[in-house]
Scaffold this motif. Structure first.
Motif, PDB file in Angstrom:
ATOM      1  N   ASN A   1      -7.472  -1.264   4.167  1.00  0.00           N
ATOM      2  CA  ASN A   1      -7.391  -0.541   2.896  1.00  0.00           C
ATOM      3  C   ASN A   1      -6.073  -0.797   2.179  1.00  0.00           C
ATOM      4  O   ASN A   1      -6.027  -0.946   0.951  1.00  0.00           O
ATOM      5  CB  ASN A   1      -7.563   0.959   3.132  1.00  0.00           C
ATOM      6  CG  ASN A   1      -8.972   1.323   3.533  1.00  0.00           C
ATOM      7  OD1 ASN A   1      -9.906   0.583   3.254  1.00  0.00           O
ATOM      8  ND2 ASN A   1      -9.141   2.445   4.217  1.00  0.00           N
ATOM      9  N   ARG A   2      -4.971  -0.844   2.941  1.00  0.00           N
ATOM     10  CA  ARG A   2      -3.663  -1.115   2.338  1.00  0.00           C
ATOM     11  C   ARG A   2      -3.636  -2.524   1.733  1.00  0.00           C
ATOM     12  O   ARG A   2      -3.102  -2.742   0.640  1.00  0.00           O
ATOM     13  CB  ARG A   2      -2.562  -0.991   3.385  1.00  0.00           C
ATOM     14  CG  ARG A   2      -2.330   0.403   3.907  1.00  0.00           C
ATOM     15  CD  ARG A   2      -1.844   1.330   2.838  1.00  0.00           C
ATOM     16  NE  ARG A   2      -1.387   2.587   3.405  1.00  0.00           N
ATOM     17  CZ  ARG A   2      -1.401   3.742   2.771  1.00  0.00           C
ATOM     18  NH1 ARG A   2      -1.855   3.800   1.532  1.00  0.00           N
ATOM     19  NH2 ARG A   2      -0.974   4.844   3.342  1.00  0.00           N
ATOM     20  N   LEU A   3      -4.195  -3.477   2.450  1.00  0.00           N
ATOM     21  CA  LEU A   3      -4.245  -4.845   1.931  1.00  0.00           C
ATOM     22  C   LEU A   3      -5.061  -4.914   0.651  1.00  0.00           C
ATOM     23  O   LEU A   3      -4.703  -5.601  -0.309  1.00  0.00           O
ATOM     24  CB  LEU A   3      -4.832  -5.786   2.988  1.00  0.00           C
ATOM     25  CG  LEU A   3      -3.910  -6.172   4.153  1.00  0.00           C
ATOM     26  CD1 LEU A   3      -4.704  -6.885   5.235  1.00  0.00           C
ATOM     27  CD2 LEU A   3      -2.771  -7.048   3.669  1.00  0.00           C
ATOM     28  N   GLN A   4      -6.150  -4.183   0.646  1.00  0.00           N
ATOM     29  CA  GLN A   4      -7.016  -4.199  -0.526  1.00  0.00           C
ATOM     30  C   GLN A   4      -6.309  -3.582  -1.729  1.00  0.00           C
ATOM     31  O   GLN A   4      -6.352  -4.130  -2.840  1.00  0.00           O
ATOM     32  CB  GLN A   4      -8.307  -3.432  -0.221  1.00  0.00           C
ATOM     33  CG  GLN A   4      -9.364  -3.556  -1.303  1.00  0.00           C
ATOM     34  CD  GLN A   4     -10.666  -2.904  -0.883  1.00  0.00           C
ATOM     35  OE1 GLN A   4     -10.668  -1.934  -0.150  1.00  0.00           O
ATOM     36  NE2 GLN A   4     -11.770  -3.446  -1.350  1.00  0.00           N
TER      37      GLN A   4
ATOM     38  N   ALA B   1       2.721 -11.729  -0.785  1.00  0.00           N
ATOM     39  CA  ALA B   1       3.399 -10.513  -1.261  1.00  0.00           C
ATOM     40  C   ALA B   1       2.544  -9.264  -1.061  1.00  0.00           C
ATOM     41  O   ALA B   1       3.070  -8.202  -0.693  1.00  0.00           O
ATOM     42  CB  ALA B   1       3.774 -10.684  -2.736  1.00  0.00           C
ATOM     43  N   PRO B   2       1.224  -9.318  -1.304  1.00  0.00           N
ATOM     44  CA  PRO B   2       0.410  -8.119  -1.041  1.00  0.00           C
ATOM     45  C   PRO B   2       0.469  -7.653   0.410  1.00  0.00           C
ATOM     46  O   PRO B   2       0.455  -6.461   0.681  1.00  0.00           O
ATOM     47  CB  PRO B   2      -1.006  -8.576  -1.417  1.00  0.00           C
ATOM     48  CG  PRO B   2      -0.799  -9.641  -2.437  1.00  0.00           C
ATOM     49  CD  PRO B   2       0.434 -10.367  -1.991  1.00  0.00           C
ATOM     50  N   ALA B   3       0.539  -8.594   1.360  1.00  0.00           N
ATOM     51  CA  ALA B   3       0.616  -8.209   2.774  1.00  0.00           C
ATOM     52  C   ALA B   3       1.929  -7.493   3.065  1.00  0.00           C
ATOM     53  O   ALA B   3       1.967  -6.497   3.789  1.00  0.00           O
ATOM     54  CB  ALA B   3       0.471  -9.436   3.672  1.00  0.00           C
ATOM     55  N   GLN B   4       3.033  -7.987   2.494  1.00  0.00           N
ATOM     56  CA  GLN B   4       4.324  -7.332   2.678  1.00  0.00           C
ATOM     57  C   GLN B   4       4.306  -5.938   2.051  1.00  0.00           C
ATOM     58  O   GLN B   4       4.827  -4.971   2.623  1.00  0.00           O
ATOM     59  CB  GLN B   4       5.436  -8.176   2.045  1.00  0.00           C
ATOM     60  CG  GLN B   4       6.830  -7.581   2.171  1.00  0.00           C
ATOM     61  CD  GLN B   4       7.268  -7.418   3.620  1.00  0.00           C
ATOM     62  OE1 GLN B   4       6.955  -8.257   4.457  1.00  0.00           O
ATOM     63  NE2 GLN B   4       7.976  -6.337   3.914  1.00  0.00           N
ATOM     64  N   GLU B   5       3.683  -5.829   0.891  1.00  0.00           N
ATOM     65  CA  GLU B   5       3.569  -4.526   0.232  1.00  0.00           C
ATOM     66  C   GLU B   5       2.712  -3.573   1.071  1.00  0.00           C
ATOM     67  O   GLU B   5       3.015  -2.388   1.194  1.00  0.00           O
ATOM     68  CB  GLU B   5       2.947  -4.701  -1.150  1.00  0.00           C
ATOM     69  CG  GLU B   5       2.706  -3.404  -1.922  1.00  0.00           C
ATOM     70  CD  GLU B   5       3.985  -2.685  -2.285  1.00  0.00           C
ATOM     71  OE1 GLU B   5       3.908  -1.474  -2.594  1.00  0.00           O
ATOM     72  OE2 GLU B   5       5.063  -3.314  -2.261  1.00  0.00           O
ATOM     73  N   ALA B   6       1.635  -4.103   1.666  1.00  0.00           N
ATOM     74  CA  ALA B   6       0.776  -3.274   2.519  1.00  0.00           C
ATOM     75  C   ALA B   6       1.549  -2.750   3.721  1.00  0.00           C
ATOM     76  O   ALA B   6       1.388  -1.603   4.133  1.00  0.00           O
ATOM     77  CB  ALA B   6      -0.438  -4.079   2.978  1.00  0.00           C
ATOM     78  N   ALA B   7       2.410  -3.596   4.295  1.00  0.00           N
ATOM     79  CA  ALA B   7       3.227  -3.170   5.439  1.00  0.00           C
ATOM     80  C   ALA B   7       4.170  -2.044   5.037  1.00  0.00           C
ATOM     81  O   ALA B   7       4.309  -1.042   5.752  1.00  0.00           O
ATOM     82  CB  ALA B   7       4.018  -4.356   5.991  1.00  0.00           C
TER      83      ALA B   7
END
Length: 761
Positions: free
Chosen positions: A569-572, A536-542
């Protein structure tokens, strides 16, 4: 918190103290505001709305003080009065009174809508978002605020006009702020808000903003020019009055209806920029004032021009017809320069009253001077006045990288334009430095994608040719042609570059996605990466990177549309805020994202935006020694097979010809590079063939020393026929610096040949 709007009689008038405050801050002539003893006139469509808005703001801001010590209500009153002077309707003036209440009080946007309607709410909400527009923040925050601002402008152009009025009054009272704050606000204003006022054609706001910024940014120059203009005022006014009187008499003799003729000094910042641009002292700038002639009709403008040229000798090359070819902000006027009294140049502007209103009020001219009754201010797709804004909105969808978006906004939005024609006679306004590729994409995306050549003024030219005013451009197409990565190095419009990238992204999506995955793998390692990218964090980063899915974000990373730093940075950020899926615990995710990059040993992925090359931020890269490209030359990135990262080659380097396309990365020089501690010079090898005589090398080195060129290698080989070859290694700043150096050397009488060489030669 106010729960109900104050009850105010329908026939109420503004109190005396408020009228006095408006007079104090008004930019209109005092006599115009003090006509009779009646209260200040308000728009007749809805006086009640304006009165309620003032009373509402007055109660909410009661007790609040400005830095100057005056009641805070003086600021919204002054803003509302500026909007009234621009001909704003009652909703716009009400928004001027209320523009700070959501930000500075407990009142919500919903309450504004309940009391004053949706129209006022939208303007107040739009200006409130713009108030968070800070230029000393991070790049991505700046870019996001840009996007919001232009989106708000597209929904209702009045939003930015209210913001300009707000900024104008803040600049007028900036003397009460600390010096550092003064410079920061002045820099913001001259970089963004003054150019925006120019784009909207509101000349009276643009000129005042520029002069106020000039005062705080270049205090010494401002005071010097102001003093010099004041000293020569009497002589100048007398000379210009003689010119005006003579022209008025001659115009009347020709039966031309001269509505008004007057002279005015140029604005201080305009004079300063001219001095800087032409490298002249104030005494060498003669046309610091202009004579303006206002006539009845467009036909009379051209007749008046003939009278001016008959009365005074015109200066060749100084005539501009902005009536036949208006500026992008719809400004229209005839400009000419003549030799006036005492042999001094004088600028003369000729326009109708309607053109004058547009020059002063711009987009607001139709509110103040046209009784259309139409208050629809949403950007119409067919309205040519907003072509530049529509282009900006298109860029927002095509440019994901914050740094590039900011650069393109400043380069393309605020630069002067060049006007070119299609073979059918249609006029197109393009950015300065535009090429046939920019023109092709301006016509249509498919025309650009299938462009195979161009003709300018019936002559075949290369696609990187810079277009000039008046060029007639014809694009040749072929269904089998497609964009070239090389176009990214000379196309200047964000729209064209975005469409070129989009074409490559669509055609090589899978390859780009694999490359992006590999880039992340080098940073975070292989273990757990696939699971991370499904989380879910990766989808949110995208989504935070403006991509619908992780696959698209990876493809954009692989192609260079978004930087590795940005993705990491977005992933973090997303990992810290969201609960990850069950397969991976939060600790593992953060550890993976924070791991140091394997490229370059200790070089960690960080927020450094000072890379000299755009497209390789956060990655190990080096300048290829085989061709030694220089800033200003077309370049291409090649992913090395070993552990050296990405090699930056010159376009056309023989070593690149056989490299597979999946190892090529589009890159370009960062023209806005900041100091990062990297070397500021680049090595170049030259081979010189000279007449063999004593001291020839010393003379060459002396020439280079005059140009402050460092020589890191010099090898001389002599031949029996009194010819010598010198292999010379020098360090230069960029391609322009290299060109100047070569031109200097070519002037030497002993030099027979000179060529740039590479390691392959």
């Amino acid at each position: 918190m106010i729960s109900a709007a104050p009850a105010i009689p329908h026939d109420c008038t503004l109190p005396t103290w408020l009228r006095s405050c408006i007079l104090e801050h008004s930019q209109l002539p005092k006599a115009e505001c003090e006509k009779g003893t009646a209260p200040i006139e308000l728009p007749k469509d809805n006086n009640q709305l304006v009165c309620r808005a003032f009373e509402f703001a007055y109660q909410l801001h009661k007790g609040q003080m400005r830095a100057s010590g005056e009641p805070y209500i003086a600021h919204p009153v002054a803003v509302a009065n500026i909007l009234r002077g621009l001909g704003g309707d009652s909703a716009m003036i009400a928004a001027g009174f209320l523009h700070d209440v959501v930000e500075d009080t407990d009142v919500t946007a919903d309450e504004i809508e309940a009391h004053f309607g949706t129209e006022v709410r939208q303007m107040v909400e739009g200006v409130t978002k713009l108030s968070k527009f800070q230029f000393n923040s991070k790049t991505e925050r700046q870019a996001e605020n840009f996007r919001r601002m232009f989106l708000a402008m597209a929904q209702d152009i009045r939003v930015i006009v209210v913001k300009l009025a707000d900024r104008l009054h803040n600049m007028r009272t900036l003397q009460h702020m600390p010096p550092e704050k003064q410079r920061q606000k002045a820099r913001e204003t001259i970089e963004i808000f003054a150019p925006l006022a120019n784009r909207l054609g509101i000349g009276r706001i643009k000129w005042e903003l520029e002069d106020l910024c000039f005062k705080y940014l270049e205090d010494a120059a401002y005071n010097e020019i102001k003093s010099l203009i004041s000293e020569k005022r009497t002589d100048r006014e007398s000379r210009l009055q003689q010119v005006a009187d003579l022209l008025k008499t001659n115009l009347e003799d020709e039966g031309i209806n001269c509505v008004d003729i007057s002279s005015r000094p140029k604005h201080l910042y305009s004079i300063y920029r001219k001095m800087q641009r032409q490298q002249k002292d104030f005494q060498q700038i003669y046309d610091i004032a202009a004579v303006r002639i206002i006539v009845g009709t467009k036909v009379e403008c051209y007749r008046a021009l003939a009278v001016v040229h008959d009365s005074f000798k015109p200066i060749p090359g100084r005539f501009k017809d902005y009536i036949g070819l208006p500026k992008a902000n719809r400004y229209q006027s005839l400009h000419t320069a003549v030799i006036g009294a005492q042999g001094r140049p004088i600028e003369v502007q000729i326009r109708t009253m309607e053109m004058h209103h547009v020059a002063e009020y711009g987009i607001a001219a139709h509110w103040k001077y046209k009784e259309t009754g139409n208050s629809n201010t949403k950007v119409n797709a067919e309205d040519e006045k907003f072509t530049w804004l529509r282009q900006l909105l298109e860029w927002q969808n095509e440019l994901k990288d914050a740094q590039e978006y900011l650069s393109d906004v400043k380069d393309n939005l605020f630069d002067e334009e060049v006007y070119v024609f299609s073979p059918r006679g249609d006029v197109f306004a393009l950015s300065q430095g535009a090429t046939p590729v920019d023109f092709a994409y301006r016509i249509h995306t498919e025309v650009g994608n299938h462009c195979c050549g161009a003709k300018v003024n019936d002559r075949i030219v290369t696609l990187d040719t810079r277009l000039k005013n008046g060029d007639i451009v014809e694009i040749m197409t072929n269904k089998n042609s497609h964009p070239s990565l090389d176009w990214l190095n000379f196309a200047v419009s964000a729209g064209a570059r975005g469409r070129i990238r989009h074409w490559y992204k669509q055609c090589h999506h899978d390859e780009n996605m694999a490359r992006g995955h590999a880039m992340l793998e080098k940073v975070m390692g292989r273990d757990g990466l696939d699971a991370l990218l499904k989380s879910a964090p990766a989808q949110e980063a995208a989504q935070r990177s403006n991509y619908p899915c992780v696959e698209d974000m990876l493809a954009a990373l692989g192609y260079g549309e978004i930087t590795l730093n940005s993705v990491v940075n977005r992933l973090q950020e997303a990992t810290k805020e969201l609960q990850p899926i069950e397969e991976i615990d939060s600790e593992t995710l953060v550890e993976q994202i924070n791991v140091r990059t394997k490229w370059g040993g200790d070089a960690a992925v960080n927020n450094d935006s000072g890379s000299s090359i755009i497209g390789v931020e956060g990655l190990l890269h080096h300048i290829a020694g085989c061709c030694n490209p220089l800033p200003g030359e077309s370049i291409l990135g090649v992913v090395s097979l070993g552990a050296r990262g990405i090699a930056i080659h010159r376009q056309g380097c023989p070593n690149v010809a056989s490299v597979p396309g999946d190892r090529l990365i589009p890159v370009r020089w960062n023209t806005a590079e900041t100091s990062t501690g990297r070397p500021q010079t680049y090595p170049v090898m030259l081979k010189l063939e000279v007449i063999d005589r004593v001291g020839v090398l010393k003379d060459i080195l002396s020439h280079l020393s005059d140009l402050k060129i460092n020589v890191h290698r010099a090898t001389v080989t002599t031949f029996p026929d009194q010819i010598a070859e010198i292999d010379l290694g020098i360090d230069v700043k960029d391609h322009a610096h290299f060109d100047r150096t070569v031109k200097k050397l070519r002037k030497m009488t002993d030099l027979l040949k000179l060529k740039r060489i590479s390691q392959m030669d």
